[in-house]
Design a protein around this motif. Structure first.
Motif, PDB file in Angstrom:
ATOM      1  N   UNK A 196     -10.347   9.752  16.788  1.00 41.69           N
ATOM      2  CA  UNK A 196      -9.267  10.610  16.326  1.00 41.69           C
ATOM      3  C   UNK A 196      -8.020   9.786  16.024  1.00 41.69           C
ATOM      4  N   UNK A 197      -7.777   8.746  16.826  1.00 43.14           N
ATOM      5  CA  UNK A 197      -6.662   7.855  16.529  1.00 43.14           C
ATOM      6  C   UNK A 197      -6.869   7.100  15.231  1.00 43.14           C
ATOM      7  N   UNK A 198      -8.086   6.626  15.010  1.00 44.43           N
ATOM      8  CA  UNK A 198      -8.411   5.930  13.765  1.00 44.43           C
ATOM      9  C   UNK A 198      -8.241   6.862  12.570  1.00 44.43           C
ATOM     10  N   UNK A 199      -8.750   8.073  12.693  1.00 48.36           N
ATOM     11  CA  UNK A 199      -8.651   9.051  11.615  1.00 48.36           C
ATOM     12  C   UNK A 199      -7.185   9.336  11.283  1.00 48.36           C
ATOM     13  N   UNK A 200      -6.376   9.525  12.310  1.00 45.30           N
ATOM     14  CA  UNK A 200      -4.951   9.786  12.102  1.00 45.30           C
ATOM     15  C   UNK A 200      -4.279   8.607  11.403  1.00 45.30           C
ATOM     16  N   UNK A 201      -4.608   7.410  11.839  1.00 46.83           N
ATOM     17  CA  UNK A 201      -3.963   6.222  11.295  1.00 46.83           C
ATOM     18  C   UNK A 201      -4.303   6.035   9.820  1.00 46.83           C
ATOM     19  N   UNK A 202      -5.563   6.227   9.464  1.00 44.84           N
ATOM     20  CA  UNK A 202      -5.961   6.021   8.070  1.00 44.84           C
ATOM     21  C   UNK A 202      -5.571   7.210   7.199  1.00 44.84           C
ATOM     22  N   UNK A 203      -5.816   8.425   7.672  1.00 45.83           N
ATOM     23  CA  UNK A 203      -5.575   9.594   6.831  1.00 45.83           C
ATOM     24  C   UNK A 203      -4.098   9.930   6.652  1.00 45.83           C
ATOM     25  N   UNK A 204      -3.279   9.679   7.683  1.00 46.88           N
ATOM     26  CA  UNK A 204      -1.903  10.173   7.642  1.00 46.88           C
ATOM     27  C   UNK A 204      -0.832   9.105   7.837  1.00 46.88           C
ATOM     28  N   UNK A 205      -1.095   8.094   8.655  1.00 48.03           N
ATOM     29  CA  UNK A 205      -0.054   7.096   8.917  1.00 48.03           C
ATOM     30  C   UNK A 205      -0.025   5.984   7.880  1.00 48.03           C
ATOM     31  N   UNK A 206      -1.190   5.576   7.395  1.00 49.40           N
ATOM     32  CA  UNK A 206      -1.242   4.481   6.430  1.00 49.40           C
ATOM     33  C   UNK A 206      -0.631   4.927   5.106  1.00 49.40           C
ATOM     34  N   UNK A 207       0.270   4.122   4.557  1.00 50.52           N
ATOM     35  CA  UNK A 207       0.965   4.479   3.320  1.00 50.52           C
ATOM     36  C   UNK A 207       0.462   3.698   2.117  1.00 50.52           C
ATOM     37  N   UNK A 208      -0.495   2.790   2.311  1.00 48.55           N
ATOM     38  CA  UNK A 208      -1.004   1.997   1.204  1.00 48.55           C
ATOM     39  C   UNK A 208      -2.439   1.583   1.475  1.00 48.55           C
ATOM     40  N   UNK A 209      -3.146   1.212   0.403  1.00 45.93           N
ATOM     41  CA  UNK A 209      -4.519   0.726   0.561  1.00 45.93           C
ATOM     42  C   UNK A 209      -4.535  -0.567   1.355  1.00 45.93           C
ATOM     43  N   UNK A 210      -3.472  -1.374   1.229  1.00 47.42           N
ATOM     44  CA  UNK A 210      -3.399  -2.624   1.995  1.00 47.42           C
ATOM     45  C   UNK A 210      -3.389  -2.345   3.486  1.00 47.42           C
ATOM     46  N   UNK A 211      -2.711  -1.287   3.897  1.00 42.11           N
ATOM     47  CA  UNK A 211      -2.695  -0.925   5.319  1.00 42.11           C
ATOM     48  C   UNK A 211      -4.065  -0.453   5.768  1.00 42.11           C
ATOM     49  N   UNK A 212      -4.736   0.338   4.955  1.00 35.68           N
ATOM     50  CA  UNK A 212      -6.079   0.800   5.293  1.00 35.68           C
ATOM     51  C   UNK A 212      -7.024  -0.388   5.439  1.00 35.68           C
ATOM     52  N   UNK A 213      -6.949  -1.313   4.484  1.00 31.82           N
ATOM     53  CA  UNK A 213      -7.798  -2.503   4.536  1.00 31.82           C
ATOM     54  C   UNK A 213      -7.525  -3.307   5.795  1.00 31.82           C
ATOM     55  N   UNK A 214      -6.259  -3.407   6.178  1.00 35.48           N
ATOM     56  CA  UNK A 214      -5.906  -4.165   7.377  1.00 35.48           C
ATOM     57  C   UNK A 214      -6.466  -3.502   8.632  1.00 35.48           C
ATOM     58  N   UNK A 215      -6.396  -2.170   8.690  1.00 38.21           N
ATOM     59  CA  UNK A 215      -6.955  -1.450   9.841  1.00 38.21           C
ATOM     60  C   UNK A 215      -8.453  -1.716   9.948  1.00 38.21           C
ATOM     61  N   UNK A 216      -9.157  -1.588   8.829  1.00 30.97           N
ATOM     62  CA  UNK A 216     -10.604  -1.805   8.821  1.00 30.97           C
ATOM     63  C   UNK A 216     -10.927  -3.229   9.250  1.00 30.97           C
ATOM     64  N   UNK A 217     -10.204  -4.196   8.714  1.00 32.53           N
ATOM     65  CA  UNK A 217     -10.473  -5.600   9.030  1.00 32.53           C
ATOM     66  C   UNK A 217     -10.207  -5.902  10.504  1.00 32.53           C
TER      67      UNK A 217
END
Length: 317
Positions: free
Chosen positions: A92-113
Motif C-alpha cells: 500500500x505504501x508502494x502504491x501510494x508512492x507511485x500512484x500519488x506521490x511521484x510527480x515524474x516518470x524519473x521518480x517512478x523509475x527511481x522507486x522501482x530501481x
C-alpha cells in the motif's frame, strides 16, 4: 486451519458461491486476531511516518487489511499472519508512492530501481540503497528501509532459500506493472490500455507478492508452479472484484479501472465469473500438495467478493 466445506449450488452467473456460516465464537476469535494485527500494523506504519502519514491511511484501512488476512486464515494467529500483513502494508505504501506521490516518470523509475536493489540485498544507508542516485519522491527512503526490514526477516526463515527466486520475481512483476500503469495514466495523448492489456497487468495489484511473502513465512511447501498458477489466477479475480467495487473512487482519484475501458459492466461481470471458475480449478490443483495455502488463497478471493461489494480499503484523499 479449518477444513474446507462442500460448496452449495449457485447461479452460474454468480462468481462466488455461498459458504457455510462462521459461528459467532469463530468470528470472535478471528476478529480478535485481526485486532491484534491492526495494532501491529499501526505500530509499523508509525515507524515510517513520511510514507504512511497521508489521510488515506486512516484507521479503517488498517482494520480492514487485518480482517482480510484473519478471515482468510482462520486458526492462524497474528504472529502467523505477521508477514502477510507487513508485506501488504508495504504494498500500500508502494502504491501510494507511485500512484500519488511521484510527480515524474524519473521518480517512478527511481522507486522501482531502489526497491529492486534492496530486494537483491544491497545495503540501505539512510533509507537509500548505497551508490544509488536519482530523484526521490517523498517517502521513498522509508519505503526502501521497510522493504529491507521485510527482506531481512524473510531471509531468516527456513523456506527462503527455496523460494527466494519466487519472491524476487513476484516483486519485480509488481514493480514493473505499477510503473506500466503509471505510464498509461500519464499518457499525454489520452490513450490507455485495452481491457485485456489491463487485466494482463494484474500484478499491479500486489496480491501475488504478498502471498509469496506469506508462503515463505508459513514454511513453504507445495508444488511451486501449481501454487503460483493458483495465486496468479486469484489475483486476476481480485483485480476485477476491486474494479467493480471501486469504480466511483477510481473516477474521483483518476485511477484506471477495467470498467472504464472497452468493456461494459455486464461483460466484466461475465469475465469475472469465468476467471473465478478458472481460479477455483487451479486452487484445487494446488490443494493436492499444499491444502492450507490453497484454502488461504480461496478464502482471500471469497473475502474480497464480499468486501468489495460494500467498500474498499483506502480512506479519503
Amino acid at each position: 486451519m479449518s477444513e474446507s466445506t462442500p460448496e452449495e449450488p449457485t447461479d452460474p452467473e454468480d462468481p462466488v458461491p455461498s459458504q457455510q456460516g462462521t459461528s459467532a465464537a469463530q468470528a470472535g476469535t478471528i476478529c480478535a486476531v485481526a485486532g491484534q494485527a491492526q495494532r501491529q500494523m499501526r505500530s509499523w506504519a508509525a515507524g515510517y511516518p513520511g510514507l504512511y502519514g497521508a489521510e488515506a491511511f486512516d484507521p479503517a484501512l488498517f482494520s480492514t487489511l487485518a480482517l482480510a488476512a484473519a478471515f482468510s486464515g482462520p486458526g492462524l494467529t497474528a504472529a502467523d499472519l505477521r508477514m502477510a500483513n507487513r508485506a501488504c502494508l508495504w504494498c500500500f505504501g508502494l502504491d501510494w508512492l507511485i500512484d500519488f506521490a511521484a510527480s515524474s516518470r524519473a521518480e517512478v523509475t527511481a522507486v522501482v530501481r531502489r526497491c529492486a536493489a534492496v530486494a537483491d540485498g544491497r545495503p540501505v544507508a539512510d533509507g537509500r540503497p548505497v551508490a544509488d542516485g536519482g530523484p526521490v519522491a517523498k517517502g521513498d527512503d522509508e519505503l526502501a528501509r521497510f522493504l529491507a526490514d521485510i527482506r531481512d526477516e524473510l531471509r531468516a526463515t527456513p523456506a527462503f532459500s527455496a523460494l527466494e527466486g519466487v519472491w524476487r520475481d513476484e516483486l519485480q512483476r509488481m514493480l514493473d506493472a505499477m510503473a506500466r500503469e503509471w505510464d498509461w495514466k500519464s499518457a499525454k495523448d489520452g490513450t490507455g490500455p485495452t481491457f485485456e492489456e489491463y487485466l494482463g497487468n494484474a500484478d499491479n495489484l500486489g496480491f501475488s507478492f504478498v502471498f509469496a511473502s506469506h508462503w515463505i513465512a508459513s514454511g513453504g511447501g507445495g508444488d511451486v508452479p501449481a501454487v503460483r498458477r493458483a495465486s496468479h489466477a486469484v489475483q486476476r479475480v481480485v483485480r476485477l472484484l476491486n474494479d467493480l467495487g471501486t469504480v466511483d473512487r477510481d473516477l474521483e482519484w483518476g485511477d484506471l479501472n477495467g470498467l472504464l475501458l472497452d468493456r461494459d459492466r455486464a461483460e466484466v461481470e461475465r469475465r469475472l465469473a469465468l476467471l473465478t471458475a478458472e481460479a477455483r480449478t487451479l486452487v484445487a490443483e494446488a490443494r493436492r500438495g499444499a491444502p492450507h495455502l490453497a484454502e488461504y488463497l480461496e478464502r482471500q478471493m471469497d473475502f474480497c467478493a464480499g468486501f468489495y461489494g460494500v467498500t474498499d480499503f483506502w480512506g479519503s484523499l
